[in-house]
Design an enzyme around this catalytic site. Structure first.
Site, PDB file in Angstrom:
ATOM      1  N   GLY A 146     -27.119  22.411  26.165  1.00 57.36           N
ATOM      2  CA  GLY A 146     -27.768  21.134  25.904  1.00 57.36           C
ATOM      3  C   GLY A 146     -27.472  20.145  27.013  1.00 57.36           C
ATOM      4  O   GLY A 146     -26.358  20.108  27.552  1.00 57.36           O
ATOM      5  N   GLY A 154     -28.441  16.683  26.839  1.00 60.68           N
ATOM      6  CA  GLY A 154     -28.642  15.301  26.414  1.00 60.68           C
ATOM      7  C   GLY A 154     -27.468  14.447  26.870  1.00 60.68           C
ATOM      8  O   GLY A 154     -26.756  14.810  27.814  1.00 60.68           O
ATOM      9  N   LEU A 155     -27.255  13.335  26.193  1.00 52.78           N
ATOM     10  CA  LEU A 155     -26.183  12.447  26.646  1.00 52.78           C
ATOM     11  C   LEU A 155     -24.834  13.137  26.617  1.00 52.78           C
ATOM     12  O   LEU A 155     -24.039  13.006  27.551  1.00 52.78           O
ATOM     13  CB  LEU A 155     -26.151  11.183  25.788  1.00 52.78           C
ATOM     14  CG  LEU A 155     -27.299  10.217  26.062  1.00 52.78           C
ATOM     15  CD1 LEU A 155     -27.185   8.998  25.175  1.00 52.78           C
ATOM     16  CD2 LEU A 155     -27.322   9.801  27.516  1.00 52.78           C
ATOM     17  N   ALA A 156     -24.543  13.890  25.558  1.00 51.34           N
ATOM     18  CA  ALA A 156     -23.238  14.542  25.480  1.00 51.34           C
ATOM     19  C   ALA A 156     -23.149  15.700  26.469  1.00 51.34           C
ATOM     20  O   ALA A 156     -22.219  15.776  27.277  1.00 51.34           O
ATOM     21  CB  ALA A 156     -22.979  15.027  24.053  1.00 51.34           C
ATOM     22  N   GLY A 157     -24.113  16.601  26.434  1.00 48.93           N
ATOM     23  CA  GLY A 157     -24.070  17.777  27.294  1.00 48.93           C
ATOM     24  C   GLY A 157     -24.223  17.419  28.768  1.00 48.93           C
ATOM     25  O   GLY A 157     -23.512  17.945  29.627  1.00 48.93           O
ATOM     26  N   HIS A 196     -33.572   6.701   8.635  1.00 44.82           N
ATOM     27  CA  HIS A 196     -33.703   5.443   9.360  1.00 44.82           C
ATOM     28  C   HIS A 196     -34.744   4.558   8.680  1.00 44.82           C
ATOM     29  O   HIS A 196     -35.838   5.016   8.390  1.00 44.82           O
ATOM     30  CB  HIS A 196     -34.110   5.729  10.806  1.00 44.82           C
ATOM     31  CG  HIS A 196     -33.893   4.581  11.715  1.00 44.82           C
ATOM     32  ND1 HIS A 196     -34.592   3.413  11.593  1.00 44.82           N
ATOM     33  CD2 HIS A 196     -33.049   4.407  12.755  1.00 44.82           C
ATOM     34  CE1 HIS A 196     -34.181   2.568  12.533  1.00 44.82           C
ATOM     35  NE2 HIS A 196     -33.246   3.147  13.253  1.00 44.82           N
ATOM     36  N   ARG A 234     -28.200   1.069   8.045  1.00 44.49           N
ATOM     37  CA  ARG A 234     -29.428   1.829   7.849  1.00 44.49           C
ATOM     38  C   ARG A 234     -29.565   2.416   6.447  1.00 44.49           C
ATOM     39  O   ARG A 234     -30.641   2.375   5.857  1.00 44.49           O
ATOM     40  CB  ARG A 234     -29.486   2.957   8.877  1.00 44.49           C
ATOM     41  CG  ARG A 234     -29.671   2.405  10.261  1.00 44.49           C
ATOM     42  CD  ARG A 234     -29.563   3.455  11.324  1.00 44.49           C
ATOM     43  NE  ARG A 234     -29.868   2.822  12.610  1.00 44.49           N
ATOM     44  CZ  ARG A 234     -29.862   3.465  13.763  1.00 44.49           C
ATOM     45  NH1 ARG A 234     -29.547   4.737  13.814  1.00 44.49           N
ATOM     46  NH2 ARG A 234     -30.162   2.833  14.864  1.00 44.49           N
ATOM     47  N   HIS A 292     -33.674  10.757  10.697  1.00 43.58           N
ATOM     48  CA  HIS A 292     -33.483  10.332  12.079  1.00 43.58           C
ATOM     49  C   HIS A 292     -32.312  11.011  12.770  1.00 43.58           C
ATOM     50  O   HIS A 292     -32.377  11.357  13.949  1.00 43.58           O
ATOM     51  CB  HIS A 292     -33.283   8.815  12.078  1.00 43.58           C
ATOM     52  CG  HIS A 292     -33.062   8.220  13.427  1.00 43.58           C
ATOM     53  ND1 HIS A 292     -33.962   8.384  14.444  1.00 43.58           N
ATOM     54  CD2 HIS A 292     -32.054   7.452  13.926  1.00 43.58           C
ATOM     55  CE1 HIS A 292     -33.503   7.745  15.513  1.00 43.58           C
ATOM     56  NE2 HIS A 292     -32.358   7.195  15.236  1.00 43.58           N
ATOM     57  N   GLU A 318     -24.085  14.653  18.890  1.00 34.06           N
ATOM     58  CA  GLU A 318     -24.600  14.770  17.525  1.00 34.06           C
ATOM     59  C   GLU A 318     -24.275  16.134  16.918  1.00 34.06           C
ATOM     60  O   GLU A 318     -24.234  16.290  15.694  1.00 34.06           O
ATOM     61  CB  GLU A 318     -26.116  14.522  17.499  1.00 34.06           C
ATOM     62  CG  GLU A 318     -26.676  14.338  16.092  1.00 34.06           C
ATOM     63  CD  GLU A 318     -28.182  14.056  16.059  1.00 34.06           C
ATOM     64  OE1 GLU A 318     -28.754  13.760  17.128  1.00 34.06           O
ATOM     65  OE2 GLU A 318     -28.778  14.141  14.973  1.00 34.06           O
TER      66      GLU A 318
END
Lengths: 254, 666
Positions: free
Chosen positions: B40, B42-45, B266, B337, B429, B453
């Site tokens: 992955g 994304g922001l983490a990976g 959400h 939320r 969400h 996530e």
């Protein structure tokens, strides 16, 4: 608001692989809601094809909210279709009329070879970024405080506008020369406008332009089609800025 | 197996600092001989891959998209939290920590959340250094806004495209490492199994999505950063490709799945318009800074609006029910939320929904347009501005703040939100649950880590707005690169892991067998058919409100649906070619197993907390009723070989720094 569902004729580019010849195939889709997106219409087509034992049309898509830059259809001769400021996934069927014939093709450019049907290989864009589309700062908890360098709001906003490029490639697909100048200049501009990006600005523009040429993209002849078709409204001003950056870097660095 | 969180000893505020000082280090020369796989981008990976490569490890990164820049973090809109206190409004590490614990309804691990708050400020510094163009004020300083569930302005943003800008920052850092040969990037590759050798994660089996070829990749550690599993509901704000497959494969190999039922619904998404719909679109929570949520007070008005004989704008202030402001005067429209979503559902269930389906409420900007218009007129020295002048100026301010969101809304719905209030409704969400990890972010499989996530770690039963981006980047930039050293320090003598070992060969054969099975079922129904059926079961019974009858029903029906899937699905084409239907089929098959576990987890948790609302457990006012005595634990589910027979393990949660209280936003 149109409420009537649509019946459409689709002429879709089918191609099995990069080295296979392609052809346009004709399909009918019926009862499409005008509130559905273009890709949801394609879902209907694909479900029909699967249910009748045929190969569904391959196309790239992911976020379906206009930001990931995956979707890439050339619709009736325009990148992302007739609406302005949207990607294919955000194009809605209310922009079409029942009975319309819609032509759907992949991006066409030497540097974007077809993988299958409407899916193309855009890894050339990644390689351009790898050549210099970054600021050379390692991860550390010890960079200076984020507010240590105030940045003029106008520059920050312009850098942001350039940075909103989603790397979809519509600019290349729309250009008669298949030039990637809008894409490359957007990244060059974003970083050139910020003080932290100035340090490497010269090497960056030289390396990125060099890689762009290596990948086989064409030259810019200022027709401006890229700006018109860009779903994010990236301005031609960026190309002018990149040309200035490039010229001055060339003079300094040779 | 006993769950050991490996939380360091000592006072809460010193744990992370002390732990960093104690972690084993790997000498720079040895890092070159250690391989790390990251799933992955994304922001983490993305941030983990870049940081690990900068440190000198040899990284192999995988994404199923055609470029690492397209991971779904790109779609995050509103912002990223950090305890910078630039606004001088009393923010601090402790306050961010406390808000996050409370917002998560006291179901997260104190030590992890405190660490998250501690590193938050560094994230902003790092991103600015990378050239991320955050919003700024005229003086050149960074701007902030406020998000739900807090009383300070600590959210940094880049219009409504914060996720995009942060991800492009991580992507550029990755690209630099790819260009230098420190990361080998595998685009259009999907992890289809985790390979264990002697009980340790030693590699993966991946499918090249272009050629269909099955590949073996070995490493000394594997990081799963493949995002959340909201797509189990079919309709969600997740990307079409978002999936649980990588995490689920790890789960089936021994990684526990924690709190799978904790799902975030959400409150502000564009309502569904019909059966053709393939996904839902979020309207950022930041809009609740300026938008007021309401439904009509009188059912006659509701009826007239649904029939199209009356417009929302025709209703006077007295005829509107600003139900969040009414029920929660101190937080108003900025309640967390889960609270906002349930309140919308309550009004719609009572018959006050304002669209044809009865599932929509208004998000109204007219008051903000007036307020900003008047402020702007003062700034511009316009005396006695006309009504239309005020509106024009006010709309300009709103456009500069949320322009892209308003444009997105108009393109999808064909309504102009500057003139008519937006219509919104809650949608799936984010998933707070995920792979169980210890303080080092390691799963129950040695050498297998989970970040972002994909893990369960920081948000408890409800995530606060603008905290997903913070957690993804905290894990990837500032936590994992340190903590992974603890196990990698023991690998310096291991040498290259052989991809031709028997474990790899066996795993590869199993993957090929499963792909062939999917293609050979040759049934009559499409993958989407099953995915939609699953989504409906999940939404109806494991959605915003849950009860034991519905959950039991979901459990048996999902199981039956899964059996049907393996008999009746039709996957065209072959495994050894570009085959998007096969990709989907594999992912839906995993979601069909996960869905049942989510229902089981929800059934087991006999309390209401955060996003998990059990109808049997509520206060007389309809607020969530927690049971701290019996449920202050993390549910960590263990795979036993049968998707219906997962075994529950518990990590008891202890709170030293905060006192457990019934959450109140009134």
């Amino acid at each position: 608001m149109a409420n009537e569902n649509l019946n459409l004729t689709l002429k879709v580019w089918r191609q099995n692989g990069p080295n296979n010849p392609g052809r346009m195939e004709t399909y009918q889709v019926k009862d499409i809601s005008p509130d559905s997106s273009f890709l949801e219409m394609m879902d209907v087509l694909n479900n029909n094809l699967i249910e009748t034992g045929k190969d569904p049309v391959a196309f790239d898509h992911d976020c379906r909210e206009g930001i990931c830059g995956s979707c890439s259809m050339f619709i009736n001769g325009e990148a992302h279709g007739p609406d302005r400021g949207v990607t294919t996934c955000q194009l809605h069927m209310r922009k079409f009329k029942s009975g319309d014939t819609i032509h759907i093709e992949p991006w066409r450019a030497k540097a974007f070879p077809v993988i299958k049907d409407l899916v193309v290989d855009r890894s050339s864009f990644d390689r351009i970024i790898q050549a210099g589309g970054f600021i050379s700062v390692n991860t550390s908890g010890n960079t200076v405080d984020a507010n240590a360098i105030p940045i003029n709001k106008e520059d920050a906003d312009k850098a942001f506008d350039a940075a909103t490029c989603i790397g979809c490639g519509a600019c290349v697909a729309s250009c008669k020369n298949a030039s990637a100048m809008l894409f490359v200049s957007a990244k060059v501009s974003q970083l050139a406008l910020l003080p932290q990006g100035r340090v490497e600005a010269e090497d960056r523009v030289l390396n990125m332009v060099h890689q762009m040429d290596e990948e086989g993209f064409g030259n810019c002849t200022n027709t401006g089609a890229c700006e018109v078709e860009c779903p994010k409204g990236i301005s031609l001003e960026n190309i002018a800025r990149m040309n200035r950056e490039y010229a001055s870097a060339l003079v300094k660095k040779g | 197996m006993a769950l050991e969180s490996k939380t360091p000893k000592g006072p809460l505020k010193d744990k992370w600092t002390n732990h960093k000082n104690d972690i084993n280090l790997v000498n720079p020369a040895n890092k070159r001989h250690i391989d790390v796989i990251v799933i992955g981008t994304g922001l983490a990976g993305g941030s983990a891959a870049a940081s690990l490569a900068e440190m000198g490890y040899k990284v192999k990164a995988f994404c199923f998209q055609d470029s690492p820049r397209r991971a779904h973090s790109i779609a995050a809109q509103g912002g990223i939290n950090a305890a910078k206190n630039y606004q001088n409004d009393g923010d601090s590490v402790h306050r961010l920590f406390y808000d996050t614990i409370k917002g998560g309804d006291y179901r997260s691990r104190e030590s992890n959340v405190h660490r998250l708050a501690e590193v938050s400020a560094s994230i902003i510094d790092q991103c600015v250094a990378q050239g991320v163009p955050f919003a700024r004020e005229y003086g050149g300083m960074l701007d902030n806004r406020s998000f739900g569930g807090v009383l300070v302005s600590r959210t940094f943003y880049a219009k409504g495209q914060t996720g995009q800008q942060l991800l492009l920052g991580a992507y550029s850092a990755m690209s630099r490492q790819i260009g230098q040969g420190h990361i080998k990037m595998y685009n259009r590759h999907e992890m289809l199994d985790l390979v264990l050798v002697d009980g340790k994660a030693r590699g993966i089996i991946a499918r090249n999505l272009i050629t269909g070829e099955i590949e073996r990749h070995s490493a000394h550690a594997v990081v799963i950063a493949s995002g959340g599993y909201g797509n189990v509901f079919f309709l969600s704000t997740n990307a079409m490709g978002s999936n649980v497959t990588a995490a689920w494969k790890a789960h089936r190999k021994g990684a526990y799945m924690a709190n799978p039922c904790f799902t975030q619904i959400h409150p502000t998404c564009i309502p569904r318009s019909g059966d053709h719909q393939s996904k839902l679109t979020l309207m950022s929570e930041s809009l609740r800074n300026d938008g007021r949520i309401w439904v009509p007070k009188n059912l006659d008005d509701v009826k007239a609006i649904r029939e199209g004989t009356k417009k929302a704008t025709a209703l006077s202030e007295e005829e509107r029910d600003y139900y969040l402001e009414r029920r929660y005067p101190s937080f108003g429209n900025l309640v967390p939320r889960d609270v906002a979503s349930r309140a919308a559902k309550e009004r719609c269930d009572a018959g006050y929904g304002v669209n044809k389906t009865g599932e929509a409420v208004y998000l109204d900007f007219s008051a903000a347009i007036q307020r900003y218009g008047k402020e702007k007129a003062v700034v511009m020295h316009i005396e006695n501005p006309s009504e239309s002048e005020v509106i024009r100026l006010g709309e300009g301010v709103i456009e500069s703040k949320y322009g892209n969101l308003f444009q997105m809304y108009e393109k999808i719905t064909d309504h102009n939100p500057y003139k008519m209030p937006m219509m919104i409704y809650p949608a799936v969400h984010y998933t707070m649950g995920g792979l169980w990890v210890d303080y080092n972010l390691m799963t129950t499989i040695p050498g297998c880590y989970a970040a972002g996530e994909a893990n369960f770690s920081d948000h408890g039963a409800n995530r606060l707005g603008a905290s997903a981006l913070m957690q993804g980047l905290a894990d990837g930039y500032f936590v994992l690169p340190y903590t992974i050293g603890d196990s990698l320090a023991k690998e310096i003598m291991t040498g290259h892991i052989d991809e031709n070992g028997p474990e790899f060969i066996k795993a590869e054969a199993e993957v090929k067998d499963r792909l062939a099975r999917l293609c050979n079922i040759n049934g009559t129904k499409t993958v989407d058919h099953f995915h939609k059926e699953l989504g409906k079961l999940m939404w109806d019974h494991v959605g915003m409100a849950r009860n034991s009858e519905g959950l039991n029903k979901a459990i048996s029906e999902i199981k039956a649906l899964r059996e049907k899937f393996w008999k009746e699905v039709k996957v065209p084409g072959t495994p050894d070619s570009f085959n998007q239907e096969l990709e989907k089929a594999g992912r839906v098959a995993d979601l069909l197993e996960l869905g049942e576990l989510m229902a089981k987890d929800a059934l087991t948790r006999e309390e209401s907390c955060g996003g998990h609302f059990r109808e049997e457990h509520q206060t007389p006012e309809g607020e969530a009723l927690r049971d701290d005595e019996n449920f202050t634990f993390v549910s960590a589910w263990e795979w036993t070989g049968d998707a219906s027979e997962a075994k529950l393990n518990k990590e008891e949660l202890t709170f030293e720094a905060v006192e457990l209280k019934q959450r109140s936003y009134k």
